[in-house]
Design a protein around this motif. Structure first.
Motif, PDB file in Angstrom:
ATOM      1  N   ASP A  50       0.900  -1.263  -0.043  1.00 57.24           N
ATOM      2  CA  ASP A  50       0.054   0.054  -0.008  1.00 57.24           C
ATOM      3  C   ASP A  50       0.739   1.035   0.010  1.00 57.24           C
ATOM      4  OD1 ASP A  50       1.059  -0.048   2.533  1.00 57.24           O
ATOM      5  OD2 ASP A  50      -0.819   0.436   3.442  1.00 57.24           O
ATOM      6  N   ASP A  51       2.138   1.162  -0.238  1.00 58.32           N
ATOM      7  CA  ASP A  51       3.022   2.268  -0.013  1.00 58.32           C
ATOM      8  C   ASP A  51       4.259   2.128  -1.262  1.00 58.32           C
ATOM      9  OD1 ASP A  51       3.971   4.401   2.108  1.00 58.32           O
ATOM     10  OD2 ASP A  51       5.665   3.710   1.151  1.00 58.32           O
ATOM     11  N   HIS A  52       4.561   3.249  -1.724  1.00 61.18           N
ATOM     12  CA  HIS A  52       5.625   3.197  -2.836  1.00 61.18           C
ATOM     13  C   HIS A  52       6.982   2.715  -2.227  1.00 61.18           C
ATOM     14  CE1 HIS A  52       3.459   4.911  -6.459  1.00 61.18           C
ATOM     15  NE2 HIS A  52       2.668   5.499  -5.499  1.00 61.18           N
ATOM     16  N   SER A  53       7.154   3.128  -0.982  1.00 58.96           N
ATOM     17  CA  SER A  53       8.488   2.715  -0.568  1.00 58.96           C
ATOM     18  C   SER A  53       8.712   1.382  -0.427  1.00 58.96           C
ATOM     19  CB  SER A  53       8.786   3.560   0.901  1.00 58.96           C
ATOM     20  OG  SER A  53       7.849   2.951   1.955  1.00 58.96           O
ATOM     21  N   VAL A  54       7.624   0.659  -0.066  1.00 54.75           N
ATOM     22  CA  VAL A  54       7.714  -0.987   0.220  1.00 54.75           C
ATOM     23  C   VAL A  54       7.835  -1.435  -1.273  1.00 54.75           C
ATOM     24  CG1 VAL A  54       6.531  -2.890   1.239  1.00 54.75           C
ATOM     25  CG2 VAL A  54       6.284  -0.822   2.256  1.00 54.75           C
ATOM     26  N   TYR A  55       6.879  -1.049  -2.310  1.00 56.46           N
ATOM     27  CA  TYR A  55       6.992  -1.245  -3.555  1.00 56.46           C
ATOM     28  C   TYR A  55       8.250  -1.408  -4.339  1.00 56.46           C
ATOM     29  CZ  TYR A  55       5.918  -1.301  -8.613  1.00 56.46           C
ATOM     30  OH  TYR A  55       5.680  -1.592  -9.872  1.00 56.46           O
ATOM     31  N   GLU A  56       9.019  -0.182  -4.079  1.00 59.33           N
ATOM     32  CA  GLU A  56      10.314  -0.076  -4.544  1.00 59.33           C
ATOM     33  C   GLU A  56      11.303  -1.024  -3.832  1.00 59.33           C
ATOM     34  OE1 GLU A  56      11.051   1.494  -7.055  1.00 59.33           O
ATOM     35  OE2 GLU A  56       9.022   2.474  -7.488  1.00 59.33           O
ATOM     36  N   VAL A  57      11.154  -1.226  -2.623  1.00 61.02           N
ATOM     37  CA  VAL A  57      12.176  -2.414  -1.934  1.00 61.02           C
ATOM     38  C   VAL A  57      11.905  -3.579  -2.670  1.00 61.02           C
ATOM     39  CG1 VAL A  57      12.762  -3.323   0.208  1.00 61.02           C
ATOM     40  CG2 VAL A  57      12.330  -0.955   0.034  1.00 61.02           C
ATOM     41  N   VAL A  58      10.676  -3.946  -2.516  1.00 63.70           N
ATOM     42  CA  VAL A  58      10.309  -5.406  -3.096  1.00 63.70           C
ATOM     43  C   VAL A  58      10.626  -5.498  -4.564  1.00 63.70           C
ATOM     44  CG1 VAL A  58       8.511  -6.959  -3.524  1.00 63.70           C
ATOM     45  CG2 VAL A  58       8.665  -5.662  -1.320  1.00 63.70           C
ATOM     46  N   LYS A  59      10.378  -4.610  -5.259  1.00 66.43           N
ATOM     47  CA  LYS A  59      10.686  -4.727  -6.823  1.00 66.43           C
ATOM     48  C   LYS A  59      12.140  -4.936  -6.903  1.00 66.43           C
ATOM     49  CE  LYS A  59       9.931  -2.233 -11.133  1.00 66.43           C
ATOM     50  NZ  LYS A  59       9.443  -0.918 -11.774  1.00 66.43           N
ATOM     51  N   ALA A  60      13.100  -4.139  -6.234  1.00 59.59           N
ATOM     52  CA  ALA A  60      14.383  -4.268  -6.283  1.00 59.59           C
ATOM     53  C   ALA A  60      15.088  -5.700  -5.901  1.00 59.59           C
ATOM     54  CB  ALA A  60      15.067  -3.280  -5.467  1.00 59.59           C
ATOM     55  N   LYS A  61      14.229  -6.360  -5.280  1.00 61.02           N
ATOM     56  CA  LYS A  61      14.678  -7.846  -5.019  1.00 61.02           C
ATOM     57  C   LYS A  61      14.171  -8.939  -6.124  1.00 61.02           C
ATOM     58  CE  LYS A  61      16.713  -6.690  -1.081  1.00 61.02           C
ATOM     59  NZ  LYS A  61      18.233  -7.136  -0.670  1.00 61.02           N
ATOM     60  N   GLY A  62      13.752  -8.292  -7.120  1.00 63.26           N
ATOM     61  CA  GLY A  62      13.217  -9.345  -8.124  1.00 63.26           C
ATOM     62  C   GLY A  62      11.968 -10.082  -7.905  1.00 63.26           C
ATOM     63  N   ILE A  63      11.158  -9.582  -6.874  1.00 60.35           N
ATOM     64  CA  ILE A  63      10.065 -10.201  -6.663  1.00 60.35           C
ATOM     65  C   ILE A  63       8.652  -9.618  -7.333  1.00 60.35           C
ATOM     66  CG2 ILE A  63       8.510 -10.753  -4.357  1.00 60.35           C
ATOM     67  CD1 ILE A  63      11.082 -10.588  -2.740  1.00 60.35           C
ATOM     68  N   ASP A  64       7.744 -10.216  -7.466  1.00 56.35           N
ATOM     69  CA  ASP A  64       6.546  -9.780  -8.185  1.00 56.35           C
ATOM     70  C   ASP A  64       5.883  -8.739  -7.310  1.00 56.35           C
ATOM     71  OD1 ASP A  64       6.842 -10.629 -10.662  1.00 56.35           O
ATOM     72  OD2 ASP A  64       5.146 -12.183 -10.765  1.00 56.35           O
ATOM     73  N   VAL A  65       5.493  -7.471  -7.425  1.00 57.91           N
ATOM     74  CA  VAL A  65       4.934  -6.776  -6.404  1.00 57.91           C
ATOM     75  C   VAL A  65       3.705  -5.878  -7.326  1.00 57.91           C
ATOM     76  CG1 VAL A  65       6.791  -5.042  -6.650  1.00 57.91           C
ATOM     77  CG2 VAL A  65       5.013  -4.909  -4.641  1.00 57.91           C
ATOM     78  N   ILE A  66       2.816  -5.569  -6.705  1.00 63.09           N
ATOM     79  CA  ILE A  66       1.549  -4.675  -7.004  1.00 63.09           C
ATOM     80  C   ILE A  66       1.165  -3.766  -6.001  1.00 63.09           C
ATOM     81  CG2 ILE A  66       0.704  -6.399  -8.741  1.00 63.09           C
ATOM     82  CD1 ILE A  66      -1.422  -6.652  -6.666  1.00 63.09           C
TER      83      ILE A  66
END
Length: 256
Positions: A50-66
């Motif tokens: 629900d937050d862009h900061s978490v989105y970016e962290v997860v995406k940077a780890k190569g994990i699917d995220v929405i």
């Protein structure tokens, strides 16, 4: 048969601020949870944030995220949006793994998915384990479930059910010999079509009284299959003390 794991992760937590990003031996907790989910053999593991900061962290780890709306009243509502974003078929099976469950065994995630896949009569599947002490049985924070002969849920409650009337007339110091009460665990598999419908269903009277969302499904005539485990699952993270305990377990794993 395939299934999808969706991990809802909400940044704001009253008891543990910024919980999804809490460090566990060099990785954010939500990433540790996604790594555990991958061990289940799911077709796809997706984090719903629900937050862009978490989105970016997860995406940077190569994990699917929405990225989902920040104002969902419950995690199930967030799952419903995620299912729509992902365009899943109504019969697709989705496992909801909370983002604060980094120790969840992958085989348990698969087993609850397999249970729902094997039960076309059910919209949901979940898990429970035996209650072995009277303190847990009487604790309203321990949710109980009762089952029919096919291990389908009859009801859930924070009250001590079933009530061993004759035994408790004499003592409440212990549970009766051979007595079986079940502690419901917050691990769910859903059919995607039910998740789409869920937010449109008005809250059930019992759901409001007990603060248990699964009672809404039963109120509207849906069935919930229950997998009975021999023992409790590893601990999740709700508080700072929980986080330190999980960190210590990960540290011991790395050293052992």
């Amino acid at each position: 048969m395939s299934f999808t794991v969706i991990i809802p992760a909400r940044l704001k937590s009253s008891r543990l601020p910024n919980k999804p990003l809490a460090d566990i031996e060099g990785e954010p907790m939500v990433v540790r949870t996604a790594q555990a989910a991958r061990e289940a053999g799911a077709e796809r593991v997706v984090v719903a944030v629900d937050d862009h900061s978490v989105y970016e962290v997860v995406k940077a780890k190569g994990i699917d995220v929405i990225l989902t709306q920040p104002d969902h009243p419950t995690g199930t509502d967030r799952l419903s949006e995620a299912v729509s974003q992902l365009g899943l078929d109504d019969q697709a099976v989705v496992v909801n793994l909370q983002g604060d469950e980094p120790l969840m065994p992958g085989h348990i995630v698969r087993e609850v998915a397999d249970l729902l896949l094997s039960r076309p009569d059910c919209a949901m599947a979940t898990a429970a384990h035996p209650i072995r002490d009277v303190e847990s049985f009487l604790n309203p924070n321990v949710v109980k479930v009762t089952l029919d002969k096919n291990n389908t849920a009859l009801t859930f409650s924070r009250a001590p059910i079933p009530w061993p009337r004759d035994h408790f007339r004499e003592t409440k110091a212990s549970l009766p010999d051979g007595f079986e009460a079940l502690h419901h665990l917050g691990l769910y598999a859903y059919r995607a079509g039910f998740l789409r419908r869920f937010p449109r269903l008005a809250q059930a009277p019992l759901e409001k009284l007990e603060s248990l969302e699964q009672l809404r499904a039963l109120y509207y005539g849906e069935r919930i299959a229950v997998m009975v485990l021999d023992e409790a699952l590893p601990p999740g993270v709700d508080t700072e003390a929980d986080l330190n305990h999980v960190r210590a377990l990960f540290r011991a794993r790395a050293q052992g």
